[in-house]
Each structure stands twice: as C-alpha cells, then as structure tokens.
Scaffold this motif. Sequence first.
Motif, short mmCIF file in Angstrom:
data_model
loop_
_atom_site.label_atom_id
_atom_site.label_comp_id
_atom_site.label_asym_id
_atom_site.label_seq_id
_atom_site.Cartn_x
_atom_site.Cartn_y
_atom_site.Cartn_z
N ASP A 45 -33.87 27.23 55.74
CA ASP A 45 -33.11 28.26 56.47
C ASP A 45 -32.42 29.12 55.42
O ASP A 45 -31.53 28.65 54.71
CB ASP A 45 -32.07 27.59 57.38
CG ASP A 45 -31.40 28.56 58.33
OD1 ASP A 45 -31.10 29.70 57.90
OD2 ASP A 45 -31.13 28.19 59.48
N ARG B 208 -30.34 31.62 55.57
CA ARG B 208 -29.06 32.27 55.83
C ARG B 208 -28.05 31.90 54.74
O ARG B 208 -28.25 30.94 54.01
CB ARG B 208 -28.53 31.84 57.20
CG ARG B 208 -29.28 32.47 58.37
CD ARG B 208 -28.71 31.99 59.68
NE ARG B 208 -28.94 30.56 59.89
CZ ARG B 208 -28.46 29.89 60.93
NH1 ARG B 208 -27.70 30.49 61.82
NH2 ARG B 208 -28.74 28.61 61.08
N ARG C 299 -26.20 25.25 59.58
CA ARG C 299 -27.54 25.19 60.15
C ARG C 299 -27.57 24.24 61.35
O ARG C 299 -26.78 23.28 61.40
CB ARG C 299 -28.54 24.65 59.12
CG ARG C 299 -29.11 25.65 58.14
CD ARG C 299 -28.13 26.11 57.13
NE ARG C 299 -28.79 26.91 56.07
CZ ARG C 299 -28.19 27.81 55.34
NH1 ARG C 299 -26.90 28.06 55.51
NH2 ARG C 299 -28.86 28.49 54.42
N ARG D 255 -32.48 21.80 60.86
CA ARG D 255 -32.78 22.70 59.75
C ARG D 255 -31.86 22.47 58.57
O ARG D 255 -31.68 23.32 57.71
CB ARG D 255 -32.71 24.15 60.23
CG ARG D 255 -33.80 24.46 61.26
CD ARG D 255 -33.61 25.79 61.93
NE ARG D 255 -33.93 26.89 61.05
CZ ARG D 255 -33.83 28.18 61.39
NH1 ARG D 255 -33.41 28.50 62.61
NH2 ARG D 255 -34.14 29.12 60.54
N ARG D 256 -31.30 21.27 58.50
CA ARG D 256 -30.51 20.86 57.34
C ARG D 256 -31.37 19.99 56.43
O ARG D 256 -32.34 19.38 56.88
CB ARG D 256 -29.26 20.08 57.78
CG ARG D 256 -28.33 20.88 58.67
CD ARG D 256 -27.17 20.02 59.16
NE ARG D 256 -26.52 20.66 60.30
CZ ARG D 256 -25.61 20.06 61.08
NH1 ARG D 256 -25.25 18.82 60.83
NH2 ARG D 256 -25.09 20.71 62.11
#
Length: 264
Positions: A78, A80, A86, A90-91
């Motif tokens: 991810d 961002r 997250r 998505r970690r």
Amino acid sequence: MTSLDRWTAHTLMSDPGQQAEAIAAFPDEAGHLAGIIQGLLMHSSWLAEYGLDTSKLRPAARQTLPIAERLADIMQLDDRPLAQARPADRRSVGTCRDFALMLCAFLRSKGVPARVRCGFASYFSAAWEDHWICEYQNAGTGEWRLADAQIDAMLRRRNHIAFDAADMPRNVFLMAGEAWLKCRRGEAEPESFGHESTTGLWFLKINLLRDHHVLNDRVTSEWDRWREAPQASRQVSQDELAWLDDLAARPDQPLVAHRPDWLV
C-alpha cells in the motif's frame, strides 16, 4: 561516540532508508509513533483476531527484516504515506521484534536514544512469555522507559491491559537478565518463563544471550535459531552458571563470543 550517541545512531537494521524524510516529519512522542506502527504492521500470531487467513503468511512474516526492507514491503502492499493506517489485510506481517525495531528506528530518526530489548512479558498469558520491546530515553527526566508498540486496541481489550504502553511499569516486562537473576535467587520458577511449550532455564539462557547481542547492536543472531537445538542439548551446565550470572548482571558488556552449543 558517547553512550547516548550510540543509541541515536542508526545501524543497518534500524536505518529507514528511503523513508527517512517521511519519518523525520513524525512527532517525537513514543505513543504516537507506536500508533503509526500499528497501522503498518500485523503480528503473525494474531491474524485470526483481525479476521485474516493464518494459512497465507508471506515469507517475510517470520523474519526480522532491516527496517528499510520492512518499510519497502509495506509500501509495496500500500503506497499511501506511512502515517496513514492501512487496513489489516494490507499491513506487513511480522513478529514482536519487528514492532520493537520499528519503534526504535522511528525514535532514533527523531534523535531520541532508543534500543530493542529481549525479555519476557506478563501480559499475554499467566506465564512470562518470550517478547521484545523498545527501551528509550525520556528527554525530560533522562530515565529509560519501556514501550511496546504491539499493544493496540485489540490486545488491550483481549488481555485487559490498562497500563500506558509507551511508559510501561517495570514489573510487567522483565529484561532477560532480570528474569535469569530472579530465577537464580529462587524468587521465580524457571518453568514460568519461555516460548509456548519451551520453558525453563535453558530458554532463559537463549533470551539472555539475545538481549546481550542486541545491546551490542546485533538485533539478530545465531541464538535466534534455538528451534534447531536437539532436546539433548537444551540444558544449562553447572560450569556455565557463573558467566551467565555475570552476563545477566551486565548484559551491555562487550560482546561475549559464544556460539550456540548445537552449532559448535
């Protein structure tokens, strides 16, 4: 280099690499930094608590990666900004040592003396469980404080944790040397310290050596391979006790070149 400079200087394991500039913009406060980390990492043992499939662990999940590599893994999942949490799936998945190392790296990036420590936590079960945390120096008082970046809202609810995870009481986490000496003085039972079913004085020795290594800037070491040790070698001999007692009392002494018995 002064003793404090040593704990603000990055090592190959703590250097954030390409994310250094982003981390420099973070606040200095350990609790705030821990909150950011909780939006980036998941512990491999707690995936089910977040509704994730425990059978799909990626290779990096059980390795303590250099922070630059761990952050690259996070950004690949991810992209961002790091300060944005997250979703759980998505970690990057790691272990308690990854949480401790990342907090250490973030604090060092802010000029705060910090180091990873190995020992035993009392807040995961009735026993003292193998665990890693971050120790950092408070700017106002100069005292060293304990912080566990892994303690998020889920763990607080599940384990009824009420203390400040950025300034933990010293009686809820014991450094490996402290635990060893308590057992040697007869103040605690060695079998109450360990990792899952592996307990006793031998495992106390494992963590004692790992904490000694990390205080000599070696976050990982051959002692991490303790699972390879045959049952016959999982004991502490009488002739080891004196040097292990000394190591427990002075874990930050210069590195003792002692390889694991099963690798000699």
